[in-house]
Design a protein around this motif. Sequence first.
Motif, mmCIF file in Angstrom:
data_model
loop_
_atom_site.group_PDB
_atom_site.id
_atom_site.type_symbol
_atom_site.label_atom_id
_atom_site.label_comp_id
_atom_site.label_asym_id
_atom_site.label_seq_id
_atom_site.Cartn_x
_atom_site.Cartn_y
_atom_site.Cartn_z
ATOM 1 N N VAL A 40 -25.842 27.788 14.350
ATOM 2 C CA VAL A 40 -26.343 27.594 12.996
ATOM 3 C C VAL A 40 -27.817 27.214 13.014
ATOM 4 C CG1 VAL A 40 -26.048 26.313 10.850
ATOM 5 C CG2 VAL A 40 -24.048 26.977 12.188
ATOM 6 N N ASN A 41 -28.116 26.045 13.595
ATOM 7 C CA ASN A 41 -29.498 25.590 13.723
ATOM 8 C C ASN A 41 -29.515 24.433 14.721
ATOM 9 O OD1 ASN A 41 -28.793 23.171 12.244
ATOM 10 N ND2 ASN A 41 -28.934 24.418 10.379
ATOM 11 N N PRO A 42 -30.691 23.980 15.154
ATOM 12 C CA PRO A 42 -30.733 22.895 16.147
ATOM 13 C C PRO A 42 -30.083 21.605 15.666
ATOM 14 C CG PRO A 42 -32.849 24.022 16.025
ATOM 15 C CD PRO A 42 -32.018 24.542 14.892
ATOM 16 N N GLN A 43 -30.056 21.366 14.352
ATOM 17 C CA GLN A 43 -29.441 20.143 13.852
ATOM 18 C C GLN A 43 -27.912 20.237 13.826
ATOM 19 O OE1 GLN A 43 -32.043 21.733 12.156
ATOM 20 N NE2 GLN A 43 -33.498 20.346 13.208
ATOM 21 N N ARG A 44 -27.390 21.403 13.516
ATOM 22 C CA ARG A 44 -25.940 21.598 13.416
ATOM 23 C C ARG A 44 -25.358 22.096 14.735
ATOM 24 N NH1 ARG A 44 -22.700 23.057 8.943
ATOM 25 N NH2 ARG A 44 -20.582 22.432 9.447
ATOM 26 N N GLY A 45 -26.111 22.886 15.481
ATOM 27 C CA GLY A 45 -25.632 23.402 16.754
ATOM 28 C C GLY A 45 -24.624 24.518 16.573
ATOM 29 N N TRP A 46 -23.705 24.596 17.540
ATOM 30 C CA TRP A 46 -22.660 25.625 17.496
ATOM 31 C C TRP A 46 -21.537 25.181 16.566
ATOM 32 C CZ3 TRP A 46 -23.381 30.275 19.600
ATOM 33 C CH2 TRP A 46 -24.326 30.410 20.617
ATOM 34 N N VAL A 47 -21.013 26.124 15.813
ATOM 35 C CA VAL A 47 -19.875 25.882 14.923
ATOM 36 C C VAL A 47 -18.750 26.824 15.329
ATOM 37 C CG1 VAL A 47 -19.016 25.970 12.560
ATOM 38 C CG2 VAL A 47 -21.320 25.118 13.006
ATOM 39 N N ILE A 48 -17.599 26.247 15.632
ATOM 40 C CA ILE A 48 -16.410 27.027 16.001
ATOM 41 C C ILE A 48 -15.516 27.130 14.769
ATOM 42 C CG2 ILE A 48 -14.385 27.164 17.499
ATOM 43 C CD1 ILE A 48 -15.914 25.508 19.545
ATOM 44 N N THR A 49 -15.204 28.338 14.359
ATOM 45 C CA THR A 49 -14.366 28.569 13.181
ATOM 46 C C THR A 49 -13.122 29.348 13.602
ATOM 47 O OG1 THR A 49 -16.331 28.660 11.767
ATOM 48 C CG2 THR A 49 -14.279 29.512 10.845
ATOM 49 N N VAL A 50 -11.967 28.814 13.256
ATOM 50 C CA VAL A 50 -10.683 29.468 13.528
ATOM 51 C C VAL A 50 -10.018 29.763 12.191
ATOM 52 C CG1 VAL A 50 -8.439 29.290 14.663
ATOM 53 C CG2 VAL A 50 -10.452 28.210 15.705
ATOM 54 N N THR A 51 -9.700 31.013 11.935
ATOM 55 C CA THR A 51 -9.028 31.420 10.701
ATOM 56 C C THR A 51 -7.725 32.114 11.057
ATOM 57 O OG1 THR A 51 -11.177 31.744 9.617
ATOM 58 C CG2 THR A 51 -9.245 32.689 8.546
ATOM 59 N N THR A 52 -6.639 31.659 10.445
ATOM 60 C CA THR A 52 -5.325 32.246 10.689
ATOM 61 C C THR A 52 -4.770 32.814 9.393
ATOM 62 O OG1 THR A 52 -4.143 30.165 10.269
ATOM 63 C CG2 THR A 52 -4.885 30.583 12.522
ATOM 64 N N TYR A 53 -3.965 33.869 9.539
ATOM 65 C CA TYR A 53 -3.323 34.523 8.400
ATOM 66 C C TYR A 53 -1.831 34.595 8.688
ATOM 67 C CZ TYR A 53 -8.177 36.055 7.804
ATOM 68 O OH TYR A 53 -9.545 36.093 7.699
ATOM 69 N N HIS A 54 -1.028 34.032 7.779
ATOM 70 C CA HIS A 54 0.415 33.947 8.001
ATOM 71 C C HIS A 54 1.169 34.595 6.841
ATOM 72 C CE1 HIS A 54 -0.506 30.847 11.034
ATOM 73 N NE2 HIS A 54 -1.330 30.357 10.138
ATOM 74 N N GLU A 55 2.140 35.413 7.176
ATOM 75 C CA GLU A 55 3.066 35.940 6.180
ATOM 76 C C GLU A 55 4.351 35.128 6.235
ATOM 77 O OE1 GLU A 55 5.724 39.935 5.178
ATOM 78 O OE2 GLU A 55 4.030 40.086 6.571
ATOM 79 N N LEU A 56 4.761 34.529 5.096
ATOM 80 C CA LEU A 56 5.938 33.674 5.045
ATOM 81 C C LEU A 56 7.139 34.354 4.406
ATOM 82 C CD1 LEU A 56 3.352 31.745 5.217
ATOM 83 C CD2 LEU A 56 4.845 29.986 4.325
ATOM 84 N N GLY A 57 6.959 35.560 3.899
ATOM 85 C CA GLY A 57 8.067 36.303 3.322
ATOM 86 C C GLY A 57 8.328 35.935 1.870
ATOM 87 N N HIS A 58 9.516 36.300 1.378
ATOM 88 C CA HIS A 58 9.880 36.057 -0.021
ATOM 89 C C HIS A 58 10.365 34.641 -0.271
ATOM 90 C CE1 HIS A 58 9.517 40.300 -1.209
ATOM 91 N NE2 HIS A 58 10.063 40.607 -0.040
ATOM 92 N N CYS A 59 10.617 33.874 0.772
ATOM 93 C CA CYS A 59 11.039 32.465 0.656
ATOM 94 C C CYS A 59 12.335 32.336 -0.147
ATOM 95 C CB CYS A 59 9.938 31.608 0.040
ATOM 96 S SG CYS A 59 8.373 31.653 0.945
ATOM 97 N N ARG A 60 13.263 33.234 0.084
ATOM 98 C CA ARG A 60 14.570 33.164 -0.576
ATOM 99 C C ARG A 60 15.605 32.438 0.273
ATOM 100 N NH1 ARG A 60 14.130 32.702 -5.226
ATOM 101 N NH2 ARG A 60 12.177 31.878 -4.412
#
Length: 371
Positions: free
Chosen positions: A285-305
């Motif tokens: 990002v910048n020298p003040q913030r440094g490295w940023v690690i971002t993890v994004t997950t996508y989950h399908e939970l179904g119809h939940c019946r």
Amino acid sequence: MSNTSRLEAIPEAEPREDVSRLLELPIEMVQCISGYLSEVDAVCLALTCKALLSLLGGRDRSNLQLELPAKETLLCRLEADIVGVLYCHFCRKLIRFDNDARLDTRGLKRIKLSKSHPLECTLSSTVSFLGASFELPYYVARLVTNYQLFGPKHGIPLSYLSYQYQHPYPDNISSILSRPWGNAKVGRKEAVTAKLIENELFLSWTYELFHENADTVALLRYMATRPLFICQHKTIGTHSYNWRHGRDRVSILTEKPRWKWDGGYRKTDSCAFCMTDWEISIEWVNPQRGWVITVTTYHELGHCRSPSDQIWKSLVHPSIESEFRDAPGGAIKRRWLGEESISHYSPPTHEEWELQRSEEAFEPRDEPPHM
């Protein structure tokens, strides 16, 4: 005036609107009609009014007794008709709920259920990953889908699942425990959003990790020693919790020579044991913030019946003996982004999938430090 004309002058009696025409039939004919119905339909007919309940239910209501599968079908029908009730698959009863949520200390919305409802039913079958603050019990997921299927008075809106949380720095507790990240000052943000796509519930988790003083070594040490769950079957890090519980470890540290320190790093993949896609990005990002690690997950939970549904179970229980997923990698993410429909999956070609799994460079905003 003749008798015939006198009869013609008498107006016909209007039928009562509050009485079913079915009750005007002979009792034997009503019983014959009910005999052609399934057990559940016959009970539903008997519950429409007191007269039919007395006629079809029997003197001791023995005709209303159902076996478990039929009873569950009946209660699910009543759940859709009666306002403010929820069917519990664990105690097999209809329970009342209050859609006025209260917030706990982590900002999670809690739904008030009937006081007589057992606590173990509330806690049973919950989507919860180690290291995350957000958790989703099955009954909450069912209330969200009931809102969509049956109307606002039968559940809770999708917005109840929106969640943001800033994890506190671990300095105080971890220093007492003499953890290697005791002075790491690593910040961690967590955000959860939800979508209903063709009446199926989807969740997306986003974790953002950064060091308060842009200390790259401390950030990597933190990632190496604290597991972060992608799902029940995959974690990020090298913590011993992974191999003790048979989870597949996704390590970004062992691939450090492949990191593009002049630009960044990205990796995407999917789980073979549940309906989960994920992506990891590391960006300067910048020298003040440094490295940023971002993890994004996508989950399908179904119809939940049902909590016994394989899609839901695969996200709750880590002990899945065989690969369950029947959708190609990246399909869950594409559905989340609106690029793919449930009616058909469009599997990517081998070249496209290899390109998707490969690391992609970022354009740096400032000159990052070299390792």
